[in-house]
Design a protein around this motif. Structure first.
Motif, PDB file in Angstrom:
ATOM      1  N   HIS A 144       0.779  -1.138   0.296  1.00 36.27           N
ATOM      2  CA  HIS A 144      -0.226  -0.031   0.200  1.00 36.27           C
ATOM      3  C   HIS A 144       0.605   1.215  -0.421  1.00 36.27           C
ATOM      4  CE1 HIS A 144       0.903  -0.580   4.070  1.00 36.27           C
ATOM      5  NE2 HIS A 144       0.619   0.557   4.462  1.00 36.27           N
ATOM      6  N   ASP A 147       3.038   3.122  -4.317  1.00 39.00           N
ATOM      7  CA  ASP A 147       2.722   3.720  -4.819  1.00 39.00           C
ATOM      8  C   ASP A 147       3.251   5.190  -4.755  1.00 39.00           C
ATOM      9  OD1 ASP A 147       1.676   1.664  -6.259  1.00 39.00           O
ATOM     10  OD2 ASP A 147      -0.889   3.205  -6.228  1.00 39.00           O
ATOM     11  N   THR A 148       3.043   5.668  -3.933  1.00 36.56           N
ATOM     12  CA  THR A 148       3.850   6.898  -3.319  1.00 36.56           C
ATOM     13  C   THR A 148       5.485   7.111  -3.412  1.00 36.56           C
ATOM     14  OG1 THR A 148       1.807   7.148  -1.407  1.00 36.56           O
ATOM     15  CG2 THR A 148       3.851   8.763  -1.282  1.00 36.56           C
ATOM     16  N   LYS A 151       6.627   7.216  -6.684  1.00 32.29           N
ATOM     17  CA  LYS A 151       6.428   8.570  -7.728  1.00 32.29           C
ATOM     18  C   LYS A 151       7.192   9.068  -6.958  1.00 32.29           C
ATOM     19  CE  LYS A 151       2.770  12.404  -7.793  1.00 32.29           C
ATOM     20  NZ  LYS A 151       1.807  12.869  -6.678  1.00 32.29           N
ATOM     21  N   LEU A 189       0.780  -4.332  -9.148  1.00 34.28           N
ATOM     22  CA  LEU A 189       1.561  -3.112  -8.729  1.00 34.28           C
ATOM     23  C   LEU A 189       2.813  -2.846  -9.507  1.00 34.28           C
ATOM     24  CD1 LEU A 189       2.202  -4.600  -5.210  1.00 34.28           C
ATOM     25  CD2 LEU A 189       0.944  -2.660  -5.440  1.00 34.28           C
ATOM     26  N   ARG A 192       0.011  -1.281 -12.787  1.00 35.01           N
ATOM     27  CA  ARG A 192      -0.365   0.126 -12.218  1.00 35.01           C
ATOM     28  C   ARG A 192       0.300   1.255 -12.058  1.00 35.01           C
ATOM     29  NH1 ARG A 192      -3.370  -1.124  -6.698  1.00 35.01           N
ATOM     30  NH2 ARG A 192      -1.180  -0.355  -6.033  1.00 35.01           N
ATOM     31  N   ASN A 193       1.796   0.328 -12.182  1.00 38.37           N
ATOM     32  CA  ASN A 193       3.266   2.151 -12.079  1.00 38.37           C
ATOM     33  C   ASN A 193       3.681   1.813 -13.012  1.00 38.37           C
ATOM     34  OD1 ASN A 193       3.630   3.415  -8.741  1.00 38.37           O
ATOM     35  ND2 ASN A 193       2.622   1.321  -9.132  1.00 38.37           N
TER      36      ASN A 193
END
Ligand SMILES: *Cc1c(COP(=O)(O)O)cnc(C)c1O
Length: 228
Positions: A144, A147-148, A151, A189, A192-193
């Motif tokens: 979880h 993603d952060t 980024k 994952l 998605r990224n």
């Protein structure tokens, strides 16, 4: 050369080919990393006599002794991948030695790697390790938080990881060990990224990993025999 190691190698290549076929995938999209950690020199020598050209190590010091000293001659002809936890004080040594580091797992390490890359002028490809099982004792970014993290890597550190890596919880089938959900999660994952490569699957489960999209499998004992 030892027929034993070459036979083990041929056998694994054959299993990879079959697993790829079952998944309607090209074997060209699956890279076999021979995990040479803790293996005797004669086995490494025999493996180098096959066409195997990608090797993985999990400790900087052990890898230096093997690939800078005893097998320094072979080093230029192989790709070397770091698959073990990396301490920040070893970032420079790791950048100097490895072509790929699969275990970026925290910001502090990203910071150290950026510095090390500037200092050494070498830029190993980076994979992010994801702790898909959210195990306390295991390294890796929690799913979880990925993603952060990705980024931040791109915007703050200008690091562009090319893959994700995971080690599913150990266990046996009897006690509920099923790597599939972990491999599927890693694939999700990555997609998605916008990350292309998936390092997943070891001696006991690489065929499952291939079915779920592994681009890099890390095989040790099934290739070399039991470790010391
Ligand atoms: C040791 C190791 C492997 C290889 O394990 P085997 O079960 O011997 O194939 C793969 N990945 C990592 C991260 C390892 O440390």
């Amino acid at each position: 050369m030892s027929t034993h190691i070459s036979q083990l190698h041929a056998n694994i290549l054959d299993r990879i080919t079959k697993a790829a076929k079952r998944a309607s995938r090209s074997i060209d999209d699956i890279c076999l990393t021979a995990v040479s950690k803790q293996q005797a020199d004669n086995r490494i020598k025999d493996m180098l006599a096959t066409d195997q050209s990608v090797f993985g190590e999990n400790k900087v010091q052990e890898a230096q002794a093997r690939w800078r000293e005893r097998f320094a001659d072979a080093r230029t002809n192989i790709q070397l991948r770091m698959i073990g936890p990396l301490q920040t004080n070893k970032a420079v040594a790791a950048c100097k030695l490895f072509d790929v580091i699969e275990t970026l797992d925290r910001e502090k390490l990203a910071k150290a790697l950026v510095k090390a890359m500037d200092k050494t002028g070498r830029r190993p490809e980076l994979f992010i390790q994801v702790n898909t099982g959210e195990e306390q004792q295991k390294a890796g970014i929690a799913p979880h938080e990925l993603d952060t993290f990705v980024k931040n890597m791109r915007t703050v550190y200008e690091i562009y990881p090319v893959g994700l890596m995971c080690i599913p919880p150990a266990g046996t089938l009897i006690f509920g060990h099923a790597p599939s959900p972990h491999f599927a999660l890693l694939a999700k994952l990555a997609k998605r990224n916008g990350i292309k490569n998936l390092s997943m699957g070891m001696s006991g489960d690489f065929e499952t990993a291939i079915a779920l999209g592994a681009t890099h499998i890390r095989v040790g004992s099934a290739l070399f025999g039991k470790r010391n």
